[in-house]
Design an enzyme around this catalytic site. Structure first.
Site, PDB file in Angstrom:
ATOM      1  N   ASP A 176       0.843  -1.212   0.000  1.00 36.93           N
ATOM      2  CA  ASP A 176       0.000   0.000   0.000  1.00 36.93           C
ATOM      3  C   ASP A 176       0.868   1.248   0.000  1.00 36.93           C
ATOM      4  OD1 ASP A 176      -2.119  -1.676   0.026  1.00 36.93           O
ATOM      5  OD2 ASP A 176      -3.014  -0.967   1.896  1.00 36.93           O
ATOM      6  N   GLN A 187       3.919   1.436  -1.053  1.00 35.00           N
ATOM      7  CA  GLN A 187       4.679   1.519  -2.291  1.00 35.00           C
ATOM      8  C   GLN A 187       3.820   2.043  -3.446  1.00 35.00           C
ATOM      9  OE1 GLN A 187       8.046   0.719  -2.901  1.00 35.00           O
ATOM     10  NE2 GLN A 187       8.205   0.688  -0.671  1.00 35.00           N
ATOM     11  N   HIS A 223      76.232 -58.903  -8.936  1.00 35.78           N
ATOM     12  CA  HIS A 223      75.483 -58.352 -10.075  1.00 35.78           C
ATOM     13  C   HIS A 223      76.054 -56.991 -10.471  1.00 35.78           C
ATOM     14  CE1 HIS A 223      72.442 -61.385  -8.809  1.00 35.78           C
ATOM     15  NE2 HIS A 223      72.269 -61.465 -10.125  1.00 35.78           N
ATOM     16  N   HIS A 251      71.189 -56.138 -19.176  1.00 32.96           N
ATOM     17  CA  HIS A 251      70.117 -56.915 -18.539  1.00 32.96           C
ATOM     18  C   HIS A 251      70.034 -56.731 -17.023  1.00 32.96           C
ATOM     19  CE1 HIS A 251      73.154 -59.701 -17.105  1.00 32.96           C
ATOM     20  NE2 HIS A 251      72.214 -60.309 -16.414  1.00 32.96           N
TER      21      HIS A 251
END
Length: 722
Positions: free
Chosen positions: A26, A28, A419, A459
């Site tokens: 209202d 607004q 090895h 290897h």
């Protein structure tokens, strides 16, 4: 106008006396509400809408009849509204599924960068987001500053940071904003290092979301008092902010990595809870998808670290210019300072002149021994073998590269007990002898022989002096990297790494197909040296396949027929090659006794060193073969090794090619020697056992005498037990 809804129609006569009434609208609009009739539209427990009739004409209030008419009319309206709502929910779920599907498609398409990942996903799903514009703010993920950035703060020259922080303690810094414009002409703007007064940040909402991790849904955002949204147009397009939905993007660690903000629903309405659900689903998915880019980044870093480690390794392993000069003496013989100034023919000539004579050095003999030769001379012997199989000239191998590769392979072997480089060379020399003296070369092309000889030298490169089982027990990085044939796969990868360096790539002048063949043969040859495969069911089948090849060749009348039978099938050639590698790897057992006895002690010592590690480091009892406390059992173990492993290999090769019989003879001679030592040990053990039994008997008799020579049975049993 109404701040609460009722389940049935509600009539309000004096509207201002009701506490549920709000006069906001209202004020607004200037409109005056005097009375109203309101009713909800409900679907299940959800209120879909509230219908209101405001200010009855020509009356001060709505009547009971008005209420009945209103309710009957709305029963039809509610059906339409519920149908519309059901359709709306369907569209919501459709949008959600489309967003997930397309974002997932794009997320997994882009793994390299979080920005590109977000951009691709968000751009693809833009049509399903139902908004005019959206932006993504990406947060700096730095949790700790560099030490030099902290110096000004510690010295008091700069105030410590007091601004907002993320829940995990990071300063809220947006390093990039990606702005998607969907209204009018579609456009994407990327703002690196955005200023704090940029329209996407000036309101403070993205910072608030990043700080608290909340989802914020705001209608009429410019009117908000807490956040300072820009009230006018934000850019030259004239576009203004109306409604805003902002969400954090959270990753799997629950760190906030960014903020997604959506502006203005396309239909002009505020964002509802369904929009929130869709946006939250999207941001969650984007956050979780960061796991992909994080993983990719980690993999990238690991790859870079690997490259750096490889570079460092090469720097220490690759033969230096001085080491190459010690073999390739171009300065002394050609009076040239720089090797690049030498012609290839000149280098070949001076290298050949300086290499040992293969016959004098017994390089063609199965009885060859490396013991009298220095390790440096073994490098020269290895180079000689490549010239003997005529591959250097044929495949245009630069002698500088060949020399550097051979020297680097030697340096790649660690100084372990057995090895080491000497073992590596012996395996290469035996491969050469099998090919040439054993006449197995006739089954292989020059390229294959080249690859087999090179693989034999490599290897066991970088062997650690411990076997695969120890790698698994100690959960070494190698064991975590390779699931099976752990060390063999490492030797293979090391060998391939050397070839990636052009200055070490002895196969650099091969075409692509030839090079792929070489790498495949390397894989077959090196993996075949895993003795665990020998005891594996698969390898027993391979043994049987080799046996079948030998049987078939024995029945053939001519040599040409046997050659055709083998060479026509690449698989047969690979099976023979795998068995050749096994024969080479075990060849020390076939050497003359004076050599074999020394080498066997080296092997045993390396085993005992591993046993010591198992006992001290792993806190485990080693098996007898690895236990130095049982070293006297070595002859017995050697006999078992010969019978169970070696005899089959050399017996079948002798049957296959009679030229290889010297290896079987050497093996059998060594078995006699080891059996003799084993029998001596058994005899000693028998004597010791008899002496122990005799001592125990004497002790028992003495105990009985000391007890008085009599007594009941119970007393006698007690003495015996003692």
């Amino acid at each position: 106008m109404v701040s609460c809804c009722f389940v049935k129609c509600q009539m309000w006569e004096c509207i201002f006396q009701n506490s549920h009434f709000s006069d906001f609208m209202d004020k607004q609009t200037g409109y005056v509400t005097r009375n109203l009739l309101a009713t909800p539209i409900v679907m299940g427990k959800e209120v879909l809408a509230v219908f209101m009739a405001v200010n009855k004409v020509d009356a001060s209030e709505f009547s009971k009849q008005d209420e009945e008419v209103f309710s009957k009319y709305l029963s039809f309206v509610s059906i339409i509204l519920k149908l519309h709502h059901t359709n709306y929910l369907y569209n919501i779920e459709s949008r959600r599924s489309q967003i997930l599907m397309w974002s997932a498609n794009k997320v997994f398409e882009e793994l390299t960068d979080v920005e590109r990942q977000f951009h691709k996903a968000l751009y693809t799903v833009r049509t399903y987001l139902n908004c005019e514009r959206y932006s993504i703010g990406l947060l700096d993920m730095t949790k700790e500053k560099e030490f030099y950035d902290e110096w000004p703060v510690k010295l008091g020259e700069v105030e410590p940071y007091k601004g907002p922080k993320t829940p995990d303690g990071r300063e809220v810094i947006f390093y990039k904003i990606i702005d998607y414009i969907l209204h009018g002409k579609e456009e994407i703007k990327v703002i690196p290092t955005p200023p704090t007064d940029h329209w996407t940040l000036v309101s403070g909402l993205p910072t608030y979301v990043a700080e608290n991790g909340f989802i914020c849904n705001m209608l009429n955002a410019p009117a908000d008092e807490y956040f300072t949204f820009q009230k006018g147009p934000v850019d030259e397009t004239g576009w203004v902010i109306k409604n805003v939905l902002s969400l954090p993007i959270v990753n799997k660690k629950e760190d906030i990595v960014g903020v997604a903000t959506f502006y203005n629903r396309k239909d002009g309405k505020p964002f509802d809870e369904y929009d929130e659900h869709i946006a939250e689903t999207l941001t969650q998915f984007l956050g979780w998808s960061l796991l992909n880019t994080d993983t990719y980044e980690k993999m990238n870093k690991l790859e870079n670290r690997k490259d750096i480690a490889q570079e460092m390794l090469m720097n220490h392993t690759k033969a230096t210019p001085d080491e190459i000069k010690s073999i390739l003496k171009f300065k002394e013989k050609l009076n040239i300072d720089v090797i690049e100034d030498c012609e290839e023919k000149q280098l070949v000539t001076i290298l050949k002149e300086d290499l040992p004579d293969p016959r004098t050095a017994d390089l063609y003999e199965f009885r060859f021994s490396d013991l009298p030769i220095t390790e440096h001379e073994l490098i020269k012997c290895g180079l000689r073998l490549f010239f003997e199989i005529n591959v250097v000239e044929k495949f245009k191998v630069p002698v500088e590269v060949l020399t550097r590769w051979m020297y680097t392979v030697r340096k790649g072997y660690r100084a372990v007990t057995y090895h080491n480089w000497r073992h590596g060379f012996n395996v290469g020399q035996t491969m050469f002898t099998l090919l040439m003296t054993g006449r197995l070369k006739k089954y292989y092309t020059d390229l294959e022989a080249f690859a087999m000889l090179a693989a034999a030298f490599c290897h066991d490169i970088d062997h650690r002096g411990t076997n695969n089982l120890y790698q698994m027990k100690s959960t070494s990085p190698l064991a975590r990297l390779h699931g099976s044939s752990i060390l063999e796969r490492h030797h293979l990868e090391y060998s391939k790494t050397l070839l990636q360096d052009e200055s070490l790539n002895i196969f650099q002048n091969l075409n692509k197909r030839q090079y792929e063949t070489v790498i495949h043969l390397f894989e077959v040859a090196i993996i075949a040296t895993d003795l665990a495969l020998y005891f594996n069911c698969l390898f027993f089948r391979k043994r049987t396949m080799f046996q079948k090849i030998v049987d078939a060749c024995e029945k053939m009348e001519t040599e040409e027929e046997a050659i055709k039978y083998v060479t026509i099938d690449p698989t047969k050639k690979e099976i023979i090659m795998a068995m050749m590698m096994t024969a080479c790897d075990l060849s020390a057992i076939t050497k003359p006794w004076e050599v074999q006895s020394q080498v066997a002690l080296l092997v045993a010592n390396e085993f005992w060193e591993q046993g010591d590690l198992e006992r001290t480091v792993l806190q485990q009892q080693p098996i007898p073969m690895m236990d130095r406390n049982k070293k006297d059992e070595l002859p017995k173990l050697q006999v078992g090794f010969i019978d169970f492993v070696c005899t089959f290999v050399y017996k079948e090769f002798s049957r296959f090619h009679k030229e290889i019989t010297p290896m079987l003879n050497g093996l059998q001679n060594n078995r006699v020697e080891w059996k003799s030592l084993a029998d001596e040990y058994d005899e000693k053990m028998k004597v010791i056992e008899e002496m122990k039994k005799q001592e125990e008997g004497n002790t028992t008799e003495k105990a009985v005498e000391d007890s008085g020579g009599g007594g009941d049975d119970k007393k006698s049993k007690t003495c015996l037990m003692l």
